[in-house]
Scaffold this motif. Structure first.
Motif, short mmCIF file in Angstrom:
data_model
loop_
_atom_site.label_atom_id
_atom_site.label_comp_id
_atom_site.label_asym_id
_atom_site.label_seq_id
_atom_site.Cartn_x
_atom_site.Cartn_y
_atom_site.Cartn_z
N LEU A 41 0.54 -1.21 0.11
CA LEU A 41 -0.03 -0.22 0.01
C LEU A 41 0.88 1.40 -0.02
O LEU A 41 0.73 2.41 -0.76
N LEU A 42 1.90 1.42 0.81
CA LEU A 42 2.89 2.44 0.74
C LEU A 42 3.45 2.81 -0.34
O LEU A 42 3.53 3.67 -1.09
N LEU A 43 3.93 1.71 -1.28
CA LEU A 43 4.55 1.80 -2.62
C LEU A 43 3.64 2.20 -3.65
O LEU A 43 4.01 2.92 -4.47
N VAL A 44 2.28 1.54 -3.42
CA VAL A 44 1.22 2.04 -4.47
C VAL A 44 0.96 3.72 -4.13
O VAL A 44 0.84 4.41 -5.12
N ILE A 45 0.81 4.13 -2.95
CA ILE A 45 0.46 5.54 -2.50
C ILE A 45 1.60 6.59 -2.84
O ILE A 45 1.28 7.64 -3.66
N PHE A 46 2.74 6.21 -2.27
CA PHE A 46 3.87 6.97 -2.39
C PHE A 46 4.81 7.03 -3.79
O PHE A 46 6.14 7.64 -3.80
N GLY A 47 4.51 5.86 -4.48
CA GLY A 47 5.46 5.61 -5.51
C GLY A 47 6.65 4.48 -5.32
O GLY A 47 6.87 4.34 -4.21
N GLN A 48 6.69 3.90 -6.31
CA GLN A 48 7.71 2.75 -6.31
C GLN A 48 9.25 3.35 -6.68
O GLN A 48 9.51 3.73 -7.35
#
Length: 308
Positions: free
Chosen positions: A160-167
């Motif tokens: 979820l963090l990677l999807v919201i704040f970018g990879q």
């Protein structure tokens, strides 16, 4: 003659006793660690892997982004490992040098494991030591917070963090590190409950030292042994997590790569008979994990007071 033998024996015993008494905790642990053949071998393997990740790029004939166009369209037949064209590990499906990309992947995977473990250890140790030292309602509130956070699926939060704040690599560092501190907090708290009743802590309290100074100067340094052991066992867990995320395509993005991303690419090329794209990254992935596990196991035996 009897006096001479007795004197010699007494001198030898005194020398042995002086040598034993003069040996520090860390020196004794170092001796015990290097007596463990598996752990010492794993330690040297880790040094070799680290040197490969740092300086391996200087040995590469190609960089990690340059495409060898003649090989791109015929990777399965001409793209295998070869010293003649400078592709020591062969090329990937896009004609890029696999040796240079394995060096980069090893470096990024090590960075994710080490930095992620460092964040988890620092946050978890300070949090757990503070909770254990204050005790009472503070301890109860802080530990119930940890219990609630541990009930949340770790992988779901990271994705979820990677999807919201970018990879990005930075987001992987932060995401893995800030979620993985929970176990360290519980370990540090349990050790602190024992340490805070020691004489040197009571002496610091009696002399008016502030609680946070006691935690950082007296309690945390005495957690060093367990922290070092746990961090060496936490690093491979971080590497596995990052590799799984990269395997799903949510981790390190092109043109950068990691061992997990390389393994994912290599697995997709197995059906075309291009086995080297999987074997070389997988080899470095496996020996890195095993090396960390053996080093952690050796440190645990060397620093365990019950084992002395």
């Amino acid at each position: 003659m009897l006096l001479s033998k007795a004197t010699t024996a007494a001198v030898a015993n005194a020398a042995d006793r002086a040598q034993t008494e003069g040996r520090s905790l860390w020196k004794d642990a170092r001796i015990r660690f290097f007596r463990n053949k598996a752990a010492s071998l794993a330690f040297y393997v880790l040094i070799a892997i680290t040197l490969f990740a740092i300086f391996g790029g200087y040995l590469a004939h190609w960089d990690n982004e340059t495409i060898d166009w003649p090989l791109m369209g015929n990777v399965s037949e001409l793209g295998g490992p070869s010293f003649e064209n400078g592709h020591y590990f062969g090329v990937d499906d896009l004609g890029r040098d696999l040796f240079a990309r394995t060096v980069q992947g090893t470096r990024i995977s090590l960075l994710v494991g080490i930095i992620g473990a460092l964040i988890a250890v620092v946050v978890g140790t300070l949090y757990g030591a503070t909770s254990g030292y204050y005790g009472g309602r503070v301890d109860s509130l802080m530990m119930r917070t940890v219990d609630i956070l541990m009930a949340v699926p770790f992988m779901f939060v990271l994705i979820l963090l990677l999807v919201i704040f970018g990879q990005s690599i930075l987001m992987i560092f932060i995401g893995i590190g800030l979620i993985s501190w929970l176990d360290m907090a519980r370990i540090a708290r349990g050790q602190t409950l024992t340490i805070k009743n020691k004489e040197f802590v009571e002496a610091a309290v009696a002399t008016g030292v502030r609680p946070m100074n006691i935690i950082t100067r007296h309690i945390v340094p005495n957690l060093a042994g367990i922290v070092i052991v746990y961090s060496t066992l936490l690093i491979p867990s971080m590497i596995i997590t990052e590799s799984f995320i990269s395997f799903l395509g949510l981790g390190v993005q092109e043109p950068d790569t990691s061992l997990g991303a390389l393994i994912s690419k290599g697995a997709s090329q197995m059906q075309y008979g291009v086995i080297w794209q999987l074997l070389f990254p997988l080899f470095f992935f496996i020996i890195t994990l095993f090396a960390f596990f053996f080093v952690g196991d050796g440190l645990r035996d060397a620093l365990d007071p019950k084992d002395r």
